[in-house]
Design a protein around this motif. Structure first.
Motif, PDB file in Angstrom:
ATOM      1  N   ASN A 258       0.821  -1.212   0.000  1.00  0.00           N
ATOM      2  CA  ASN A 258       0.000   0.000   0.000  1.00  0.00           C
ATOM      3  C   ASN A 258       0.857   1.265   0.000  1.00  0.00           C
ATOM      4  O   ASN A 258       0.557   2.232  -0.703  1.00  0.00           O
ATOM      5  N   TYR A 259       1.920   1.232   0.776  1.00  0.00           N
ATOM      6  CA  TYR A 259       2.787   2.417   0.818  1.00  0.00           C
ATOM      7  C   TYR A 259       3.518   2.591  -0.513  1.00  0.00           C
ATOM      8  O   TYR A 259       3.554   3.688  -1.084  1.00  0.00           O
ATOM      9  N   ALA A 260       4.090   1.506  -1.012  1.00  0.00           N
ATOM     10  CA  ALA A 260       4.889   1.590  -2.240  1.00  0.00           C
ATOM     11  C   ALA A 260       4.044   1.997  -3.441  1.00  0.00           C
ATOM     12  O   ALA A 260       4.461   2.830  -4.253  1.00  0.00           O
ATOM     13  N   ILE A 261       2.854   1.420  -3.574  1.00  0.00           N
ATOM     14  CA  ILE A 261       2.035   1.651  -4.766  1.00  0.00           C
ATOM     15  C   ILE A 261       1.133   2.877  -4.608  1.00  0.00           C
ATOM     16  O   ILE A 261       1.146   3.788  -5.441  1.00  0.00           O
ATOM     17  N   THR A 262       0.363   2.908  -3.531  1.00  0.00           N
ATOM     18  CA  THR A 262      -0.645   3.964  -3.374  1.00  0.00           C
ATOM     19  C   THR A 262      -0.036   5.294  -2.945  1.00  0.00           C
ATOM     20  O   THR A 262      -0.417   6.349  -3.451  1.00  0.00           O
ATOM     21  N   HIS A 320     -10.577  -2.751  -3.724  1.00  0.00           N
ATOM     22  CA  HIS A 320     -10.996  -1.396  -3.349  1.00  0.00           C
ATOM     23  C   HIS A 320      -9.842  -0.400  -3.386  1.00  0.00           C
ATOM     24  O   HIS A 320     -10.053   0.813  -3.342  1.00  0.00           O
ATOM     25  N   GLU A 321      -8.598  -0.913  -3.459  1.00  0.00           N
ATOM     26  CA  GLU A 321      -7.435  -0.021  -3.397  1.00  0.00           C
ATOM     27  C   GLU A 321      -7.381   0.924  -4.596  1.00  0.00           C
ATOM     28  O   GLU A 321      -6.749   1.978  -4.531  1.00  0.00           O
ATOM     29  N   ILE A 322      -8.068   0.579  -5.690  1.00  0.00           N
ATOM     30  CA  ILE A 322      -8.097   1.477  -6.844  1.00  0.00           C
ATOM     31  C   ILE A 322      -8.769   2.800  -6.473  1.00  0.00           C
ATOM     32  O   ILE A 322      -8.400   3.874  -6.972  1.00  0.00           O
ATOM     33  N   LYS A 323      -9.756   2.734  -5.563  1.00  0.00           N
ATOM     34  CA  LYS A 323     -10.386   3.973  -5.095  1.00  0.00           C
ATOM     35  C   LYS A 323      -9.388   4.828  -4.321  1.00  0.00           C
ATOM     36  O   LYS A 323      -9.405   6.060  -4.402  1.00  0.00           O
ATOM     37  N   ASN A 324      -8.528   4.158  -3.580  1.00  0.00           N
ATOM     38  CA  ASN A 324      -7.494   4.878  -2.833  1.00  0.00           C
ATOM     39  C   ASN A 324      -6.511   5.566  -3.769  1.00  0.00           C
ATOM     40  O   ASN A 324      -5.990   6.645  -3.464  1.00  0.00           O
ATOM     41  N   ILE A 325      -6.238   4.910  -4.901  1.00  0.00           N
ATOM     42  CA  ILE A 325      -5.351   5.518  -5.899  1.00  0.00           C
ATOM     43  C   ILE A 325      -5.946   6.843  -6.372  1.00  0.00           C
ATOM     44  O   ILE A 325      -5.271   7.876  -6.394  1.00  0.00           O
ATOM     45  N   TYR A 327      -8.137   8.606  -4.883  1.00  0.00           N
ATOM     46  CA  TYR A 327      -8.178   9.539  -3.753  1.00  0.00           C
ATOM     47  C   TYR A 327      -6.841  10.276  -3.632  1.00  0.00           C
ATOM     48  O   TYR A 327      -6.802  11.499  -3.445  1.00  0.00           O
ATOM     49  N   HIS A 328      -5.745   9.541  -3.747  1.00  0.00           N
ATOM     50  CA  HIS A 328      -4.423  10.158  -3.635  1.00  0.00           C
ATOM     51  C   HIS A 328      -4.103  11.050  -4.839  1.00  0.00           C
ATOM     52  O   HIS A 328      -3.237  11.921  -4.744  1.00  0.00           O
ATOM     53  N   LEU A 329      -4.802  10.822  -5.943  1.00  0.00           N
ATOM     54  CA  LEU A 329      -4.634  11.687  -7.113  1.00  0.00           C
ATOM     55  C   LEU A 329      -5.495  12.950  -7.020  1.00  0.00           C
ATOM     56  O   LEU A 329      -5.413  13.816  -7.892  1.00  0.00           O
ATOM     57  N   GLY A 343      -9.760  17.773  -7.135  1.00  0.00           N
ATOM     58  CA  GLY A 343      -9.853  18.732  -6.037  1.00  0.00           C
ATOM     59  C   GLY A 343     -10.753  18.253  -4.918  1.00  0.00           C
ATOM     60  O   GLY A 343     -10.813  18.881  -3.853  1.00  0.00           O
ATOM     61  N   ASN A 344     -11.446  17.122  -5.135  1.00  0.00           N
ATOM     62  CA  ASN A 344     -12.303  16.574  -4.079  1.00  0.00           C
ATOM     63  C   ASN A 344     -11.490  16.027  -2.908  1.00  0.00           C
ATOM     64  O   ASN A 344     -12.014  15.824  -1.812  1.00  0.00           O
ATOM     65  N   SER A 345     -10.236  15.755  -3.162  1.00  0.00           N
ATOM     66  CA  SER A 345      -9.292  15.367  -2.108  1.00  0.00           C
ATOM     67  C   SER A 345      -7.941  15.965  -2.499  1.00  0.00           C
ATOM     68  O   SER A 345      -7.761  16.401  -3.636  1.00  0.00           O
ATOM     69  N   PRO A 346      -6.984  16.004  -1.594  1.00  0.00           N
ATOM     70  CA  PRO A 346      -5.671  16.559  -1.965  1.00  0.00           C
ATOM     71  C   PRO A 346      -4.976  15.660  -2.988  1.00  0.00           C
ATOM     72  O   PRO A 346      -5.115  14.435  -2.943  1.00  0.00           O
ATOM     73  N   TRP A 347      -4.252  16.271  -3.905  1.00  0.00           N
ATOM     74  CA  TRP A 347      -3.368  15.516  -4.793  1.00  0.00           C
ATOM     75  C   TRP A 347      -2.069  15.335  -4.011  1.00  0.00           C
ATOM     76  O   TRP A 347      -1.304  16.271  -3.850  1.00  0.00           O
TER      77      TRP A 347
END
Length: 405
Positions: A258-262, A320-325, A327-329, A343-347
Motif C-alpha cells: 500500500n505504501y509503495a504503490i498507493t 478497493h485499493e483502486i479507489k485509494n489511488i 483519492y491520492h490523485l 480537487g475533491n481530495s488533496p493531490w
C-alpha cells in the motif's frame, strides 16, 4: 563576503537569525525585489556593477538567500542556472580581488615554506627554469592544501594532476579556485533542495522574485532554450527514476504494497508526468491537464502493473485499493472519476526521503545521486536537468564542429 556558505555566513545565519527559515522570513521586510534582482541583471553585459561587487555582510546575505528562496519554486530550471552562473562569477571576482581563499566554505589551509621536500617543489614548481616569468611562477606555486578525503569529494579530474603527500592534496591557486567552484555548486544545490521542502511556507515575495527570474532566464538563455528544454510535462523517463521508485515498480511483498504503490508510486508518477515543477502544493490535476487521457493511458496502467507484480498482487487482493489511488490523485474516494472531481481530495505530493526511510526502509536504497536530495521528485528533476544540459552541450559541440570543419 567571499562565500555565502562560508564560516562568516554560517555564523550570521545562526547567531542573528537562528537558522535559514527565520532568515527567509525577515528578508522581505528589508530588501526590495529590485535590489535582489540586481545580483543577476548584469549578467548579459558581463560586467558586475560595483555596488553588487561591494555588497557586504547582512545585505549581501539577504540578497543572495532571497534568490535561493525564489529558486525553491523551481529547483532545476533555467532560473537556477542563471542565479548559479551569476553568483559564481560574482564570488569568484571577489576572491580574485581579495587574493585569498581563506574564509570560504572550502577547508583549505596555506602551505608552509618547508612543508614540501625541496626536490619535489623544484620539479613541480619548476624553480630552476629561469625562462619563466613571475606570473608563470605564481601559477605553478603550490599555495594550498586540503585533506585528501575532502578533496576527493569534489575533484573529478585525474589524481595525476595533483601532488598528494601525508594525507593532503596540495594545490595551485587555479586548482584551489576550481575546487572552490565545485564546492560552491554543491552547496548551492544542497541549499535549494532543502528550501524546496518548505516552499509552501515562504512568503509571496519569493514567488514574485521567481517569476521575474524566469523572465530574465528566458532572455539570457534564449538561444539554448530549445536545446535544453525545461522541466515541463513530458513522457516519463523510467531510466532516470530514483531507486525507491524503481523498487516499487518491480513489485513489493505484503506489508509494503500500500505504501509503495498507493502512497509513493501514485504521487511520484502523477507529478513527474503531469506537473514536475508544481508552483504550489495545493495544485490540482485539472490545473495541469484538460482531460484524463494521459492519466488513464500512461500513469494508471503503470501503477496497476506495479501492483500486479506485488506478492500477492495488490489489486486482486484488495480491489478497493483502486479507489485509494484516485483519492491520492485528488479525485476523492471513487473508481469512476471525471476531471471535475479533481480537487475533491488533496493531490498527494511524493513523500520526502526521510518519510520513506522511516515508513518503508526496504524501499530506501540510495545511490550516489541521492546525496543532497530530500525528495524522489527532486531526484528526477535533477536527472532531467542534467540530461538536458548534456544534450544541449552535445548539440552545441556538433554545431561548433560543423562550423570549424
Amino acid at each position: 563576503m567571499l562565500d555565502p556558505f562560508g564560516p562568516e555566513a554560517r555564523r550570521l545565519i545562526e547567531d542573528e537569525f537562528d537558522g535559514v527559515e527565520e532568515l527567509l522570513a525577515v528578508i522581505p521586510s528589508y530588501v526590495s525585489i529590485e535590489a535582489v534582482l540586481e545580483r543577476v541583471m548584469w549578467i548579459k553585459s558581463r560586467e558586475i556593477p560595483r555596488e553588487v561587487l561591494e555588497l557586504e555582510g547582512i545585505r549581501d546575505l539577504f540578497t543572495f538567500y532571497a534568490l535561493l528562496g525564489a529558486l525553491a519554486f523551481s529547483p532545476y530550471g533555467l532560473e537556477m542556472e542563471l542565479v548559479k552562473e551569476a553568483s559564481i562569477r560574482l564570488y569568484m571576482e571577489r576572491i580574485r580581488k581579495a587574493g585569498r581563499l581563506e574564509g570560504t566554505a572550502l577547508p583549505l589551509s596555506t602551505v608552509e615554506r618547508d612543508e614540501i621536500p625541496g626536490r619535489d617543489r623544484t620539479i613541480l614548481e619548476k624553480t630552476h627554469h629561469t625562462e619563466l616569468g613571475p606570473e608563470e611562477r605564481k601559477r605553478l606555486k603550490l599555495e594550498y592544501k586540503i585533506h585528501l578525503s575532502k578533496f576527493l569529494e569534489l575533484w573529478d579530474g585525474s589524481l595525476r594532476e595533483v601532488y598528494i603527500r601525508g594525507g593532503n592534496a596540495y594545490l595551485t591557486r587555479d586548482q584551489a579556485i576550481e575546487l572552490w567552484r565545485r564546492s560552491f555548486e554543491r552547496n548551492f544545490e544542497r541549499a535549494v533542495n532543502l528550501l524546496y521542502e518548505i516552499r509552501d511556507e515562504l512568503p509571496d515575495y519569493y514567488l514574485r522574485i521567481y517569476e521575474r527570474l524566469g523572465e530574465l532566464a528566458r532572455e539570457h538563455f534564449k538561444e539554448r532554450l530549445e536545446k535544453m528544454g525545461r522541466a515541463e510535462a513530458q513522457p516519463l523517463r523510467f531510466d532516470l527514476f530514483p531507486p525507491c521508485v524503481k523498487i516499487a515498480l518491480g513489485g513489493v511483498p505484503a506489508g509494503l504494497r500500500n505504501y509503495a504503490i498507493t502512497v509513493l508510486l501514485t504521487s511520484f508518477l502523477s507529478y513527474a508526468r503531469l506537473c514536475p515543477n508544481p508552483p504550489r502544493r495545493d495544485v490540482r490535476i485539472r490545473d495541469c491537464v484538460s482531460d484524463l487521457s494521459v492519466l488513464e493511458k500512461e500513469i494508471l496502467p503503470v501503477i496497476i502493473e506495479a501492483g500486479n507484480r506485488c506478492k500477492p498482487p495488490l489489486f486482486e487482493d484488495q480491489p478497493h485499493e483502486i479507489k485509494n489511488i484516485w483519492y491520492h490523485l485528488g479525485f476523492g474516494l471513487t473508481d469512476r472519476p471525471s476531471l471535475e472531481d479533481s480537487g475533491n481530495s488533496p493531490w498527494y505530493f511524493p513523500p520526502n526521503c526521510s518519510k520513506i526511510k522511516a515508513n518503508a526502509p526496504e524501499l530506501c536504497r540510495p545511490d550516489r545521486d541521492c546525496r543532497n536530495v530530500k525528495n524522489p521528485l527532486t531526484y528526477y528533476l535533477r536527472k532531467l536537468y542534467l540530461e538536458s544540459r548534456k544534450k544541449g552541450k552535445g548539440e552545441s559541440g556538433e554545431t561548433d564542429g560543423e562550423k570549424n570543419g
